[in-house]
Design a protein around this motif. Structure first.
Motif, PDB file in Angstrom:
ATOM      1  N   ARG A   1       5.975   0.066   3.117  1.00 30.78           N
ATOM      2  CA  ARG A   1       5.070   1.527   3.463  1.00 30.78           C
ATOM      3  C   ARG A   1       6.267   2.449   3.413  1.00 30.78           C
ATOM      4  NH1 ARG A   1       3.806  -2.653   6.830  1.00 30.78           N
ATOM      5  NH2 ARG A   1       1.136  -3.315   6.036  1.00 30.78           N
ATOM      6  N   VAL A   2       4.934   3.871   2.924  1.00 34.45           N
ATOM      7  CA  VAL A   2       5.433   5.223   2.947  1.00 34.45           C
ATOM      8  C   VAL A   2       5.089   5.868   4.818  1.00 34.45           C
ATOM      9  CG1 VAL A   2       5.009   7.716   2.224  1.00 34.45           C
ATOM     10  CG2 VAL A   2       4.884   5.905   1.149  1.00 34.45           C
ATOM     11  N   VAL A   3       6.079   5.624   5.325  1.00 35.46           N
ATOM     12  CA  VAL A   3       6.178   6.023   6.892  1.00 35.46           C
ATOM     13  C   VAL A   3       6.529   7.434   6.818  1.00 35.46           C
ATOM     14  CG1 VAL A   3       7.315   3.495   7.450  1.00 35.46           C
ATOM     15  CG2 VAL A   3       8.874   5.644   6.562  1.00 35.46           C
ATOM     16  N   MET A   4       7.014   7.892   5.349  1.00 36.85           N
ATOM     17  CA  MET A   4       6.925   9.444   5.785  1.00 36.85           C
ATOM     18  C   MET A   4       6.908  10.771   4.943  1.00 36.85           C
ATOM     19  SD  MET A   4      10.233  11.187   8.443  1.00 36.85           S
ATOM     20  CE  MET A   4      10.063  11.766   9.576  1.00 36.85           C
ATOM     21  N   ASP A   5       6.998  11.472   5.360  1.00 34.18           N
ATOM     22  CA  ASP A   5       6.959  12.218   3.736  1.00 34.18           C
ATOM     23  C   ASP A   5       7.332  13.843   4.226  1.00 34.18           C
ATOM     24  OD1 ASP A   5       3.925  12.027   4.059  1.00 34.18           O
ATOM     25  OD2 ASP A   5       3.607  12.643   1.625  1.00 34.18           O
ATOM     26  N   GLY A   6       7.262  14.882   3.066  1.00 33.04           N
ATOM     27  CA  GLY A   6       6.943  16.243   3.613  1.00 33.04           C
ATOM     28  C   GLY A   6       8.169  16.800   2.356  1.00 33.04           C
ATOM     29  N   GLU A   7       7.872  18.210   2.883  1.00 34.68           N
ATOM     30  CA  GLU A   7       8.417  19.193   1.633  1.00 34.68           C
ATOM     31  C   GLU A   7      10.100  18.924   2.008  1.00 34.68           C
ATOM     32  OE1 GLU A   7       7.783  21.028  -0.296  1.00 34.68           O
ATOM     33  OE2 GLU A   7       6.142  21.226   0.280  1.00 34.68           O
TER      34      GLU A   7
ATOM     35  N   GLY B   1       0.773  -0.935   0.199  1.00 32.81           N
ATOM     36  CA  GLY B   1       0.096   0.215  -0.155  1.00 32.81           C
ATOM     37  C   GLY B   1       1.329   1.253   0.004  1.00 32.81           C
ATOM     38  N   VAL B   2       1.261   2.223  -1.482  1.00 31.43           N
ATOM     39  CA  VAL B   2       2.210   2.705  -1.938  1.00 31.43           C
ATOM     40  C   VAL B   2       1.301   3.531  -1.808  1.00 31.43           C
ATOM     41  CG1 VAL B   2       3.953   3.307  -2.572  1.00 31.43           C
ATOM     42  CG2 VAL B   2       4.455   1.722  -1.145  1.00 31.43           C
ATOM     43  N   SER B   3       1.370   5.290  -1.325  1.00 29.48           N
ATOM     44  CA  SER B   3       1.080   6.134  -1.720  1.00 29.48           C
ATOM     45  C   SER B   3       1.773   6.772  -2.838  1.00 29.48           C
ATOM     46  CB  SER B   3      -0.538   7.318  -1.356  1.00 29.48           C
ATOM     47  OG  SER B   3      -1.193   6.035  -1.196  1.00 29.48           O
ATOM     48  N   LEU B   4       1.909   7.610  -3.282  1.00 24.28           N
ATOM     49  CA  LEU B   4       2.621   9.308  -3.432  1.00 24.28           C
ATOM     50  C   LEU B   4       2.389   9.732  -4.890  1.00 24.28           C
ATOM     51  CD1 LEU B   4       5.535   8.570  -6.057  1.00 24.28           C
ATOM     52  CD2 LEU B   4       6.149   6.942  -3.903  1.00 24.28           C
ATOM     53  N   ASP B   5       2.858  10.756  -4.883  1.00 23.16           N
ATOM     54  CA  ASP B   5       2.076  11.695  -6.041  1.00 23.16           C
ATOM     55  C   ASP B   5       3.255  12.620  -6.161  1.00 23.16           C
ATOM     56  OD1 ASP B   5      -0.591  11.723  -5.329  1.00 23.16           O
ATOM     57  OD2 ASP B   5      -0.237  12.768  -3.842  1.00 23.16           O
TER      58      ASP B   5
END
Ligand SMILES: Nc1ncnc2c1ncn2[C@@H]1O[C@H](COP(=O)(O)OP(=O)(O)OP(=O)(O)O)[C@@H](O)[C@H]1O
Ligand SMILES: Nc1ncnc2c1ncn2[C@@H]1O[C@H](COP(=O)(O)OP(=O)(O)OP(=O)(O)O)[C@@H](O)[C@H]1O
Ligand SMILES: [Mg+2]
Ligand SMILES: [Mg+2]
Lengths: 358, 270, 264, 407, 333
Positions: free
Chosen positions: B225-231, B26-30
């Motif tokens: 899994r994505v555990v963290m995202d941000g600028e 379940g990976v989501s990214l833009d």
């Protein structure tokens, strides 16, 4: 969860390294062997012997041999037919020269002679690789067959050049020749194949097996970490030829009873064994058996179904059989390129997860 | 981030290898249009797998996307062939070089332009451009790629992707095996293509400090899994990231000699 | 650290090595030595000839000119496996693991130069072959523990992620218990944390087993921190040779390779 | 019960095209008997077919799978024959290898269950030499004769005989082997072109025949001096060479063409009713005729066995007795609608090889027809009989057998 | 000149011609190997299949007649009439293209990125399949191929060379088969065309890229699908040419597929990846085996050609493991 390995803990390295680490597998193998050794001989008849079981065992032996060379050591060889012929002719000459010799030793000696020949023909493998080697091994195939056809000494100067196996015995029971009972030839082959399947397993799991596999996966890297390529390749050729020689001896001595080189050991036999190895699974002992079963038994089965059950004309059935076998080969490879053995492993893996996916 | 802006967006994909090995959970990214997005994470986190699932070459490794969706410019692309994707402007640079060994360096670069239809001249110009980026390649242009050094092969792989004139480049560890000077250079190229020609980048990178310096946004993957995202800025300020990815504890860089034998390892997922 | 105690005599020395492929000069007149117990780095721009140098040392490339001296003896032209048997092990820039085999098997293959039982004993298995196998299995398990790769013991290495493969490759080289360990970019494709781990392994190997290590690496931080001495190559020529501090401040090296001076 | 005549045929593989024609003829004759006469002596005939693809292993499989109640085997390949010789003997089923197989099986004292009447390879060779000798007005001294042969057990069969005959007649024999499959025979024919033999004899099979005949026309060899064994004498072999193959000869032990009354019956009962094994177009071809002839001989033997044992149902052993006392004279042939199709046949306990007669057929390319140009003549017994005795004695010795008594 | 010398000359000439016939088959192998790294075992069967189809069209056979008859009890064999040779060739080519298309769609698509030996095995499955299919479609009987090519020994050459031998010796002139000369001409045209195609077009470069690395080829946008359909169609075309030539020589039947075995030594000698190599390899093998049989074969019992071709190729390989013109096998770490 039909298939489970949980609760099956290994507490030392020896356990961890055994042939069938999972208990269920181990039991299955023992049961199968017990069945093959103690039940089948009582029910076997000529048809099962000559059309199904003995050919299956003989070709399994050949497939084991080629799998060592091609599956484990990665050297594709198309000389199998020629090496089987060496085994067969050695067997014949030994039978004639030493009439009293126990046939078991005849077969083993035939294997040893073939191993020596195999080493000689394996020499180019040091320089020639891949399909180049595969095609080059055809040189041995054609040369050996030519030789057995040409030199009368090999076929004892018989007028047609055919060789026929005389009766030879083990423990006083005929194993070769027309009067050998079905159960005896079957048990003889089964014993040999069982012993040598275990030996193959031992060889391939230890030092030598790893040397072979590493040559297969990447021969330069193998050499750099200290594996002499010539020694590894030639030992694979030797062991492989030994097996193939034995299977040739069994094919001629026990199964067919007579042979003519071009027909019994022609190039199509070389291909046949290679197919078995690939379809069954390269680098898998089980695969050798599965591949042999597939290519020996499926055609028989198909013929029985199409001609026997449906009553189709024999030629149509023969053409359809080719077509189906071809399609099946492609189908299996599409489904699982690493052969039936891998398919079996994946199935087990799924069963292990079943009914909870992932 | 608003969806219209996203040139690529991945929604909750799951990837399974060999029918049994679940890798992405379940990976989501833009990826915003014109952005540079960094994909970070430890070995085996699933970066390469994510990128391969975008360019759709998972099938060749017996992997498949079993759930979720991937959209490129508003269109679902999971079922497009890799070729169609390249034609649409998505190009991948594979991890571990993957040159055409028997082709010369120049032929390798030219195959990069395989799908282009804008004439020999334009292609020749771009070839020159790649050569100016990587002068070393010009020297070795006539050698078979299989006989060039590791770094040279990496340059070939990156240069080849540039030759396709894509809209979105998926870079899998572009800096691997490159000399420090060149690492900076590669990222400069990324930056200039991004600014001048509006090419979007998604890059998986281990060299986190450089990557975050150039990226606009970042995702950290862990165990599929994505555990963290941000600028990117925010990420590089984050304490954990600092400690575990940038090696700055209390703002200082410590020597590799002094790392302890048994360290506390940061795992976001316990 | 007690440098002097750790580092001994010259273990290997290359003298005036020149190597070319057709028109390409990969190495020109290179000489340097490697002392017993030291960590020696080779750095340089891409295509400088670093990997080729390792290939010369382990006998895979045969230089047109020059000599290799190992343990005080001039080495005649040798096959790579003979060099390996003398105690030289290595890892590769483009991972060269045996992809079809499991991690465990890969490491066991690493021990192969030390294993002795013949083919007949192997065929029987029970007895000497099994004993030997278990003995080495134990040794390999140590390495597995050491590298922290227990979980992937039985996984075919082809399926492992890049960084793990690098680690397995190091393990395979270690399993040979080499005198001299050649590492070609062991940390490419690793993140910081993993680099730290890897550095730890390298230092520990050096420390615990006294293994001499020659290392190629592009991460200057790592190189500067770990190595005792550094050779710098550029276009096949030797540009500089010395301790990290010397190299770091050498202008030629900065121009050709470092770009900026890396003494941050 | 029914009478079972298993057919080990081969319709696939390199020799499939030839095998198919033989098999069609074999099957059609039995169909005719079933349709017209209701079988043999009132017992229906079954012909279970099994494809061997000319492959020994498959042949053995076929044998084992059909041997239940089987009356006679025609394995149609020398390789399979050798396999089956000990097996049929053990299983007490007779085997008929008509014009192939192990030649010395003609010695019934050693090979109790193998029959190879009416003629064998050595007879063929001898009849060919006889024909050549006739052409040369009895003088073969100094003539050059070349043997082009399939480099296998089969092809090598005539060598001994031809060598013996060479001693006797004083011709010079050259041996020219061709390897399977025989697509490329340049070297062989260049050599023949240089040697300029007076005659060429061919023991070929499959594509080798076609290529050889074509190459012979290419080097413009006089086709009337090129003589094949019966397995090199089918339409398949000459047709690809076109008009130039005109005049090619082959030895045969049965009639050619469809100019015999039986073919009317075959058309009426088999072909026109759609019961033909093939598509019905090959009636009268050389191999079809051979298959039909083999079936006829088997049927006659079965009828004979029924008479001897006075039973409708037969076992293999009884069938064997029927074969061992088989007598077919021209009256019988006429009754069968096959007058002049083959020689008279009589088989005895000691002689399983029959009369050993052969005739020469010649190809007419215009009409696309074979025609017999000689009568059925006898082979040179003075040469062949000793050879048979010698070879069968060797077999007996190898297998520690004693010759049986033939009263 | 002594007849012996002239004979040797004749053997060499014929060897060259025979070699070219082998090359025709080898070419098909090379094309496919070059473009996908697949060792196409089915090439021989493809030649057979193409030849069967061509003859079938020419003579107006009904495909699957036997099967249909068996199933429905009908009695069909031929359409009213056959068709013109040229049209038949075109139609056959279309069949080969459809076949290539289906093959990609059903099988090859799934085999991307597999080990060479697996791909090899797939083509073996294909060979079985096509053999069964061809027999089923057109029947297994022997067919005659006639596309109007001349054949037979060349009288002109024979007359021309008759006088060459020294006085008083017996010499019959030199022999050459006209069909072979035709084959040589066609083969040379083919080789030139194919070499140009693979060396100087974008598609040609893509072919080589695909052979090196399937995945990387995909990532630069090369459609494996298109490439494979193209090469398999081309290989089908080459198979058709080989089928016509060999079919005219020896009839169309199963054995035609066995010529693959004669092409293999040619292939390794010339190198798997070289189109000109296929021709040169063919020439060397052709001359080598014929000369050996001519000079030594007779003394050791003859029929040496089969193995000698392989031994000869093997001898060359010992010096150049990638064949004379093959791409160097890259061995690096
Ligand atoms: N072909 C494959 N078959 C099975 N498992 C695979 C395969 N490829 C990758 N995996 C598994 O998927 C997981 C993620 O791998 P991936 O290569 O995507 O990691 P990564 O983040 O790119 O790591 P790295 O930084 O080392 O390149 C790993 O655990 C790996 O074992
Ligand atoms: N076997 C070979 N044949 C031809 N050229 C070669 C060969 N091996 C190396 N080279 C060339 O020699 C030069 C040095 O290569 P090498 O692999 O040693 O570089 P390197 O210093 O390891 O570079 P990198 O950091 O990129 O790995 C390169 O230009 C390379 O192309
Ligand atoms: Mg990755
Ligand atoms: Mg390098």
């Amino acid at each position: 969860m039909f298939y489970r390995e949980s609760g099956d803990f290994k507490t030392n390295y020896a356990d961890d390294q055994q042939s069938f680490p999972i208990k269920l597998d181990r039991y299955a193998v023992w049961v199968l062997l017990a069945f093959a050794f103690f039940v089948v001989p009582f029910f076997i008849n000529d048809y099962w012997e000559k059309s199904v079981l003995v050919p299956f065992l003989v070709w399994s032996m050949a497939a084991l041999g080629l799998n060592i060379l091609t599956g484990y050591c990665g050297q594709v060889s198309l000389g199998t037919g020629g090496f089987m012929a060496v085994g067969a002719y050695s067997c014949y000459k030994l039978m004639i020269a030493f009439p009293g010799l126990n046939i078991f030793f005849v077969v083993i000696l035939a294997g040893i002679i073939t191993a020596i020949v195999g080493i000689a023909f394996g020499l180019p493998s040091l320089r020639i690789k891949g399909f180049y080697l595969a095609v080059a091994t055809l040189a041995s195939q054609f040369f050996l067959i030519w030789m057995f056809n040409k030199i009368p000494w090999f076929y004892n100067y018989s007028s047609s050049g055919m060789i026929t196996a005389p009766e030879r015995t083990m423990f006083g029971i005929a194993i070769s020749g027309p009067s050998a009972p079905s159960w005896a030839t079957y048990l003889f082959c089964l014993t040999l194949v069982t012993i040598f399947a275990f030996i193959a397993r031992n060889l391939t799991r230890g030092r030598i097996g790893r040397a072979w596999k590493s040559i297969h996966d990447m021969d330069i890297a193998a050499e750099i970490i200290g594996i002499p390529p010539l020694q590894a390749k030639l030992s694979a050729f030797a062991v492989s030829s030994f097996y193939i020689g034995m299977s040739g001896a069994m094919l001629f001595g026990v199964y067919l009873g007579s042979a003519e080189p071009g027909e019994a050991f022609g190039i199509d036999k070389s291909f046949l064994v290679l197919f078995m190895v690939i379809i069954g699974g390269l680098g898998s002992i089980l695969g050798s058996f599965l591949g042999a079963a597939f290519l020996i038994l499926v055609p028989v089965l198909m013929k029985n179904i199409m001609v026997g059950a449906f009553g189709w004309p024999a030629d149509l059935a023969a053409h359809l059989e080719l077509l189906f076998i071809g399609a099946l080969i492609m189908f299996f490879l599409v489904v699982e390129p690493h052969g039936l053995a891998q398919l079996w492993r994946m199935t087990k893996e799924k069963l292990r997860l079943w009914p909870f996916p992932h | 981030m608003s969806t219209e802006n996203n040139i690529l967006s991945i929604k909750n994909i799951e990837v399974i290898y060999d029918h049994v090995i679940l890798v992405l959970k379940g990976v989501s990214l833009d990826v915003p249009k014109g952005g540079i997005v960094a994909l970070l994470g430890a070995n085996g986190a699933g970066k390469t797998t994510t990128i391969k699932s975008i360019s759709n070459i998972l099938k060749t490794e017996r992997g498949e996307v079993t759930k979720g969706s991937i959209t490129f410019e508003g269109e679902q692309i999971q079922d497009l062939s890799p070729t169609e994707l390249v034609k649409k402007g998505v190009v991948q640079v594979m991890e571990g070089r993957h040159c055409f060994e028997h082709l010369t360096v120049e032929e390798n670069l030219l195959t990069g332009a395989y799908i282009r239809k804008d004439g020999r001249k334009a292609i020749a110009e771009d070839l020159e451009k790649v050569y100016t980026y990587f002068p070393r390649l010009k020297e070795r242009r006539k050698s078979q790629a299989g006989y060039t050094s590791g770094g040279e092969q990496q340059m070939v792989a990156v240069g080849r992707a540039l030759m396709a004139k894509p809209k979105l480049i998926l870079l899998d560890e572009p800096s691997m095996g490159l000399a420090p000077q060149l690492v900076e250079e590669i990222f400069e190229i990324v930056k200039s293509l991004n600014e001048k020609e509006g090419v979007t980048f998604l890059l998986a990178e281990q060299n986190v400090s450089v990557a975050l310096r150039y990226a606009t946004y970042g995702y950290i993957l862990e165990n599929g899994r994505v555990v963290m995202d941000g600028e990117a800025k925010a990420l590089s300020e984050n304490e954990d990231v600092k400690e575990f990815y940038l090696g700055l504890s209390d703002g200082d860089k410590k020597s590799f000699r002094d790392v302890k034998h048994y360290r506390r390892r940061k795992r976001w997922l316990a | 650290m007690d440098q002097d105690n750790r580092i001994g005599d010259t273990l290997l020395e290359v003298k005036n090595i020149s190597l070319s492929f057709g028109g390409v000069k990969a190495l020109t007149d290179i000489s340097f030595d490697i002392k017993e117990g030291e960590i020696r780095a080779i750095i340089g721009p891409n295509g400088a000839g670093k990997s080729s140098m390792l290939n010369v040392i382990n006998g895979f490339y045969h230089p047109q000119e020059g000599e290799v001296w190992f343990r005080g003896k001039k080495r005649e032209s040798m096959k790579p496996y003979q060099v390996a048997r003398q105690g030289v092990a290595r890892t590769f820039q483009n991972i060269a693991l045996f992809k079809g085999m499991s991690t465990l098997d890969n490491l066991m293959t690493g021990c192969i130069t030390h294993m002795k039982t013949n083919i007949f004993l192997q065929a029987i298995w029970k007895g000497p072959a099994e004993r030997e196998e278990l003995e080495f299995r134990e040794r390999v398990e140590h390495i597995i523990d050491f590298l922290g790769i227990q979980a992937i013991r039985k996984t075919p290495v082809g399926r492992l992620p890049y960084g793990m493969q690098k680690r397995v490759e190091l393990g395979r080289a270690l399993a040979a218990q080499p005198k001299l360990l050649l590492l070609d970019e062991p940390m490419a494709g690793m993140n910081l944390e993993e680099k730290e781990d890897m550095s730890r392994f390298i230092l520990d190997v050096n420390d615990e087993f006294g293994t001499t290590i020659t290392l190629i690496e592009h991460d200057i931080g790592v190189v500067m921190d770990l190595s005792d001495r550094i050779v710098v190559l550029d276009y096949g020529c030797k540009l500089a040779d010395g301790t990290p501090d010397v190299v770091r401040n050498d202008q030629a090296v900065i121009d050709a390779y470092l770009g900026v001076s890396h003494d941050d | 019960a029914d009478l079972t005549f298993p057919m080990l045929s081969y319709r696939t593989g390199p020799y499939g095209p030839n095998g198919a024609e033989f098999a069609d003829g074999y099957a059609d004759y039995f169909t005719l008997l079933n349709e017209r006469d209701g079988g043999i002596g009132g017992a229906k005939i079954l012909t279970p077919e099994c494809e061997t693809a000319y492959n020994t292993a498959k042949g053995v499989e076929c044998y084992e799978s059909t041997k239940e109640g089987a009356l006679i085997y025609q394995p149609l390949s020398t390789g399979i024959t050798y396999q089956l010789i000990p097996k049929v003997t053990a299983d007490d089923i007779p085997m008929h290898t008509m014009g192939y197989g192990r030649t010395s099986a003609a010695n019934g004292k050693v090979f109790s269950h193998v029959f190879n009447y009416p003629a064998n390879y050595w007879d063929g060779a001898s009849v060919i030499i006889k024909h050549i000798s006739d052409e040369e007005k009895g003088d073969l001294k100094g003539k050059k004769i070349s043997l082009v042969y399939h480099n296998s057990a089969y092809g090598k069969e005539p060598i001994r005989t031809l060598e013996e005959l060479a001693k006797k007649h004083g011709y010079k024999l050259t041996l020219i082997p061709v390897d399977h499959p025989g697509q490329e025979q340049k070297s062989q024919w260049l050599q023949l072109r240089r040697d300029r033999p007076d005659y060429i004899i061919m023991y070929g099979w499959g594509v080798m025949n076609q290529v050889a005949i074509k190459e012979a026309t290419n080097i413009r060899f006089d086709m009337s001096k090129f003589i094949g064994i019966w397995w090199s004498g089918s339409e398949n072999d000459v047709l690809p060479a076109g008009d130039k193959a005109n005049g090619y000869k082959a030895v045969t032990f049965h009639g050619v063409g469809d100019d015999y009354p039986i073919f009317e019956e075959l058309k009426k009962y088999v072909k026109d009713t759609g019961k033909a094994a093939g598509d019905g177009s090959n009636l009268g071809t050389a191999l079809y005729n051979r298959g039909m002839y083999a079936a006829m001989l088997a049927a006659e033997a079965a009828a004979n066995a029924q008479k001897i044992h006075n039973t409708k149902d037969l076992t293999g052993a009884q069938m064997r007795d029927g074969m061992e006392s088989l007598k077919i004279d021209q009256d019988r042939m006429k009754a069968l609608g096959l007058e002049g199709f083959g020689p008279e046949i009589s088989v005895t306990c000691a002689n399983h090889g029959g009369p050993g007669l052969g005739a020469i057929q010649q190809w007419d390319a215009k009409a696309k027809k074979w025609s017999l140009i000689t009568d059925f003549v006898e082979s040179d017994r003075s040469v062949i009989d000793p050879l048979i005795a010698e070879d069968s004695a060797a077999y007996a010795k190898e297998n520690s057998m004693k010759e049986r008594d033939c009263k | 000149m002594s007849p012996l010398f002239l004979n040797a000359l004749e053997v060499i000439l014929n060897g060259l011609m025979a070699g070219i016939m082998y090359s025709l088959v080898a070419l098909g192998f090379v094309l496919i190997f070059k473009a996908s790294g697949i060792f196409n075992y089915a090439q021989g069967v493809m030649a057979l299949f193409a030849a069967l189809t061509l003859v079938g069209f020419q003579t107006g056979q009904v495909p699957f007649a036997h099967l249909i008859n068996a199933m429905f009890g009908t009695e069909i064999h031929h359409w009213g009439s056959g068709m013109n040779t040229f049209l038949a060739i075109i139609l056959t080519m279309i069949v080969m293209i459809i076949f290539a298309w289906l093959l990609e769609k059903i099988v090859l698509k799934h085999m991307v990125n597999q080990a060479p030996i697996i791909l090899f095995m797939t083509t073996i499955g294909l060979a079985y399949f096509m053999e069964g299919f061809g027999d089923l479609m057109w029947g297994a009987d022997i067919k005659t191929m006639d596309v109007g090519l001349p054949s037979g020994g060349s009288l002109w050459l024979e007359d021309f060379t008759k006088g060459w031998a020294a006085e008083g010796t017996e010499y019959y002139g030199m022999y050459i088969d006209v069909l072979d000369v035709w084959a040589a001409g066609i083969a040379i045209l083919l080789v030139i065309a194919l070499t140009l195609f693979s060396q100087y077009t974008k598609t040609g470069r893509a072919l080589r890229a695909v052979a090196d690395d399937h995945q990387a080829a995909l990532t630069v946008g090369i459609s494996l699908r298109t490439i494979w359909i193209i090469v398999w169609s081309l290989a089908g075309f080459v198979a058709l040419v080989a089928g016509i030539m060999w079919g005219s020589k020896s009839g169309v039947q199963f054995s035609l597929s066995l010529i693959a075995l004669k092409a293999l030594p040619v292939l390794i000698l010339g190198g798997f990846t070289s189109i000109p190599g296929a021709i040169i390899g063919g020439l060397i093998i052709g001359v080598g085996e014929k000369l050996f049989e001519f000079s030594i074969g007779g003394m050791i019992g003859g029929a040496t050609e089969n193995w000698f071709a392989y031994v000869l190729a093997l001898a060359f390989l010992m010096f150049r493991p990638q064949g004379l013109f093959g791409e160097k096998i890259i061995e690096r770490v």
